[in-house]
Design a protein around this motif. Sequence first.
Motif, PDB file in Angstrom:
ATOM      1  N   PRO A  61       1.069  -1.157  -0.423  1.00 23.79           N
ATOM      2  CA  PRO A  61       0.219  -0.133   0.305  1.00 23.79           C
ATOM      3  C   PRO A  61       0.690   1.343  -0.019  1.00 23.79           C
ATOM      4  O   PRO A  61       2.247   1.312   0.543  1.00 23.79           O
ATOM      5  N   ILE A  62       0.674   2.299  -0.549  1.00 18.06           N
ATOM      6  CA  ILE A  62       1.001   3.636  -0.290  1.00 18.06           C
ATOM      7  C   ILE A  62       0.106   4.084   1.427  1.00 18.06           C
ATOM      8  O   ILE A  62      -0.532   3.736   1.639  1.00 18.06           O
ATOM      9  N   VAL A  63       1.448   4.277   2.087  1.00 18.77           N
ATOM     10  CA  VAL A  63       1.001   4.815   3.614  1.00 18.77           C
ATOM     11  C   VAL A  63       1.149   6.032   3.854  1.00 18.77           C
ATOM     12  O   VAL A  63       2.054   7.042   3.447  1.00 18.77           O
ATOM     13  N   ASN A  64      -0.346   6.630   4.884  1.00 22.26           N
ATOM     14  CA  ASN A  64       0.521   8.193   5.361  1.00 22.26           C
ATOM     15  C   ASN A  64      -0.064   7.841   6.688  1.00 22.26           C
ATOM     16  O   ASN A  64      -0.543   7.000   7.204  1.00 22.26           O
ATOM     17  N   ILE A  65       0.998   8.742   6.405  1.00 26.27           N
ATOM     18  CA  ILE A  65       1.845   9.089   8.332  1.00 26.27           C
ATOM     19  C   ILE A  65       1.092   9.891   9.166  1.00 26.27           C
ATOM     20  O   ILE A  65       1.073  11.207   8.241  1.00 26.27           O
TER      21      ILE A  65
ATOM     22  N   VAL B 195       2.766  -3.550  13.195  1.00 26.29           N
ATOM     23  CA  VAL B 195       2.131  -2.561  13.210  1.00 26.29           C
ATOM     24  C   VAL B 195       0.457  -3.960  13.558  1.00 26.29           C
ATOM     25  O   VAL B 195       1.223  -4.919  13.543  1.00 26.29           O
ATOM     26  N   LEU B 196      -0.330  -3.254  14.264  1.00 24.45           N
ATOM     27  CA  LEU B 196      -0.995  -3.705  14.667  1.00 24.45           C
ATOM     28  C   LEU B 196      -2.201  -3.564  13.276  1.00 24.45           C
ATOM     29  O   LEU B 196      -2.565  -1.668  13.422  1.00 24.45           O
ATOM     30  N   ALA B 197      -3.143  -4.071  12.498  1.00 25.39           N
ATOM     31  CA  ALA B 197      -3.817  -2.853  11.593  1.00 25.39           C
ATOM     32  C   ALA B 197      -5.256  -3.965  10.841  1.00 25.39           C
ATOM     33  O   ALA B 197      -5.492  -4.884  11.647  1.00 25.39           O
ATOM     34  N   ARG B 198      -6.153  -2.202  11.424  1.00 22.01           N
ATOM     35  CA  ARG B 198      -7.244  -2.806  11.718  1.00 22.01           C
ATOM     36  C   ARG B 198      -7.310  -2.681   9.488  1.00 22.01           C
ATOM     37  O   ARG B 198      -7.683  -1.567   9.084  1.00 22.01           O
ATOM     38  N   THR B 199      -8.211  -3.719   9.211  1.00 20.40           N
ATOM     39  CA  THR B 199      -8.620  -3.483   7.157  1.00 20.40           C
ATOM     40  C   THR B 199     -10.380  -2.368   7.634  1.00 20.40           C
ATOM     41  O   THR B 199     -11.214  -2.697   8.561  1.00 20.40           O
ATOM     42  N   PHE B 200     -10.456  -1.832   6.704  1.00 18.87           N
ATOM     43  CA  PHE B 200     -11.502  -1.368   6.473  1.00 18.87           C
ATOM     44  C   PHE B 200     -11.807  -0.625   4.530  1.00 18.87           C
ATOM     45  O   PHE B 200     -10.811  -0.359   4.182  1.00 18.87           O
ATOM     46  N   SER B 201     -12.555  -0.733   4.321  1.00 13.99           N
ATOM     47  CA  SER B 201     -13.368   0.215   2.848  1.00 13.99           C
ATOM     48  C   SER B 201     -13.498   1.571   3.015  1.00 13.99           C
ATOM     49  O   SER B 201     -13.944   2.245   3.882  1.00 13.99           O
ATOM     50  N   GLY B 202     -13.915   1.883   1.992  1.00 13.83           N
ATOM     51  CA  GLY B 202     -14.115   3.594   1.646  1.00 13.83           C
ATOM     52  C   GLY B 202     -13.265   4.823   1.409  1.00 13.83           C
ATOM     53  O   GLY B 202     -12.394   4.321   0.979  1.00 13.83           O
ATOM     54  N   THR B 203     -13.254   5.602   1.578  1.00 19.73           N
ATOM     55  CA  THR B 203     -12.476   6.666   1.691  1.00 19.73           C
ATOM     56  C   THR B 203     -12.131   6.826   2.843  1.00 19.73           C
ATOM     57  O   THR B 203     -12.916   6.642   3.405  1.00 19.73           O
ATOM     58  N   THR B 204     -10.896   7.778   2.863  1.00 22.75           N
ATOM     59  CA  THR B 204     -10.446   8.214   3.987  1.00 22.75           C
ATOM     60  C   THR B 204     -10.407   9.542   3.911  1.00 22.75           C
ATOM     61  O   THR B 204      -9.208  10.292   3.629  1.00 22.75           O
ATOM     62  N   THR B 205     -10.862  10.416   5.303  1.00 21.46           N
ATOM     63  CA  THR B 205     -10.854  11.245   5.439  1.00 21.46           C
ATOM     64  C   THR B 205     -10.289  11.320   7.357  1.00 21.46           C
ATOM     65  O   THR B 205     -10.759  10.232   7.872  1.00 21.46           O
TER      66      THR B 205
ATOM     67  N   TYR C 293      -4.662   0.872  -0.085  1.00 18.73           N
ATOM     68  CA  TYR C 293      -4.845  -0.073  -1.564  1.00 18.73           C
ATOM     69  C   TYR C 293      -4.567  -0.349  -2.919  1.00 18.73           C
ATOM     70  O   TYR C 293      -4.505  -0.211  -3.751  1.00 18.73           O
ATOM     71  N   THR C 294      -5.315   1.080  -3.053  1.00 22.24           N
ATOM     72  CA  THR C 294      -6.374   1.204  -4.416  1.00 22.24           C
ATOM     73  C   THR C 294      -5.448   2.700  -4.546  1.00 22.24           C
ATOM     74  O   THR C 294      -6.229   3.949  -3.390  1.00 22.24           O
ATOM     75  N   ASN C 295      -6.277   3.417  -5.608  1.00 30.88           N
ATOM     76  CA  ASN C 295      -5.315   4.740  -5.572  1.00 30.88           C
ATOM     77  C   ASN C 295      -7.054   5.723  -5.911  1.00 30.88           C
ATOM     78  O   ASN C 295      -7.860   4.957  -5.249  1.00 30.88           O
ATOM     79  N   PRO C 296      -6.570   7.202  -5.331  1.00 32.87           N
ATOM     80  CA  PRO C 296      -7.773   7.908  -5.132  1.00 32.87           C
ATOM     81  C   PRO C 296      -8.926   7.951  -6.222  1.00 32.87           C
ATOM     82  O   PRO C 296     -10.285   8.536  -6.080  1.00 32.87           O
ATOM     83  N   GLY C 297      -8.657   6.747  -6.759  1.00 28.95           N
ATOM     84  CA  GLY C 297      -9.691   8.025  -8.237  1.00 28.95           C
ATOM     85  C   GLY C 297     -11.116   6.178  -7.624  1.00 28.95           C
ATOM     86  O   GLY C 297     -11.313   6.400  -8.976  1.00 28.95           O
ATOM     87  N   VAL C 298     -10.393   5.576  -7.624  1.00 25.15           N
ATOM     88  CA  VAL C 298     -12.040   4.184  -7.047  1.00 25.15           C
ATOM     89  C   VAL C 298     -12.820   4.595  -6.013  1.00 25.15           C
ATOM     90  O   VAL C 298     -11.799   5.581  -4.659  1.00 25.15           O
ATOM     91  N   GLU C 299     -13.921   4.244  -5.843  1.00 25.08           N
ATOM     92  CA  GLU C 299     -14.458   3.969  -5.354  1.00 25.08           C
ATOM     93  C   GLU C 299     -14.494   3.839  -3.831  1.00 25.08           C
ATOM     94  O   GLU C 299     -14.548   4.494  -2.387  1.00 25.08           O
ATOM     95  N   GLN C 300     -14.540   1.993  -3.828  1.00 24.36           N
ATOM     96  CA  GLN C 300     -14.428   1.342  -2.821  1.00 24.36           C
ATOM     97  C   GLN C 300     -13.365   1.664  -2.986  1.00 24.36           C
ATOM     98  O   GLN C 300     -12.929   0.114  -3.766  1.00 24.36           O
TER      99      GLN C 300
ATOM    100  N   ARG D  60      -9.235  -0.413  -0.630  1.00 21.35           N
ATOM    101  CA  ARG D  60     -10.119  -1.226   0.036  1.00 21.35           C
ATOM    102  C   ARG D  60      -8.308  -0.391   1.210  1.00 21.35           C
ATOM    103  O   ARG D  60      -7.384   0.130   0.721  1.00 21.35           O
ATOM    104  N   ASN D  61      -8.497  -0.395   2.949  1.00 18.67           N
ATOM    105  CA  ASN D  61      -7.359   0.668   3.612  1.00 18.67           C
ATOM    106  C   ASN D  61      -7.419   0.380   4.891  1.00 18.67           C
ATOM    107  O   ASN D  61      -7.701  -1.154   5.342  1.00 18.67           O
ATOM    108  N   GLU D  62      -5.690   0.164   5.164  1.00 22.96           N
ATOM    109  CA  GLU D  62      -6.346  -0.761   6.891  1.00 22.96           C
ATOM    110  C   GLU D  62      -5.736   1.057   7.745  1.00 22.96           C
ATOM    111  O   GLU D  62      -4.836   1.862   7.027  1.00 22.96           O
TER     112      GLU D  62
END
Length: 248
Positions: A138-142, A188-198, A229-236, A238-240
């Motif tokens: 994935p691309i990672v944001n801190i 890390v301890l990772a929790r998966t979720f979907s959707g936008t990241t705001t 895990y998916t680019n910003p052009g995708v609606e749904q 996959r994130n952690e």
Amino acid sequence: MALISLEDLDGLDDEQIAEETADGSEAREEMESQRLLNHWQAVGRTHHVSVPTEMTGPIQEMTRQNQQREQIPFTNISCQDKLGEGLIEEKVCPGGMWACVTRREELYEQSISNAFMKLMRFICKENSAGRYLGMTIPIVNIIHLTQDGSAFEKDVVTAYYLPSEFQANPPEAADPEVSIVFRPPFPVLARTFSGTTTEETLSHQIHQLWEHLGPSGDFQRDSYMVAVYTNPGVEQRRNEIWFLHRDP
């Protein structure tokens, strides 16, 4: 559109047919490039970000290479699928070289969108290797929380793990805002979720994971990572959300 008859085709020489076929292909490619740019610009507006026309090339290149993505080689420690809570994993992110961009915008989504566009240009030939480097996920944001924990700090780091081919000899970026840094392995301890990241959705995810953990002094409460895990052009998407262990 006028139809072409067999007589018309007989009257064309091979060179003329090739030219017209090429013209049609070029027109279709130009239309597709414009469609992709329009789509990204529409997505950008939802993030309060302007996507400039010079992003056309990188967007087209990333779309063309979409299936060629290298997964960061995590070491998995444990995994549990909590009903209604998503997948929760413990894993170790490997040591390695990352390309990083720090942005300080008014909104979190503006920071990550503008940083990712800079990384896209670095990946798509604006580098000392002069070639497409390849996408890793994935691309990672801190992110960091304010002292009272009520909001995000404005400075956000967006990081791209360099493909294995370039780990030993990282290319330099044309953009001085893209820095290449080494980060040692970290759990890390990772929790998966979907959707936008705001900021709102991430705050909710952080709260949810803390509810699952209960009182714990093992993890940092002021710093987190968001793996996309998916680019910003995708609606749904996959994130952690990653919880970071406290230093021993």
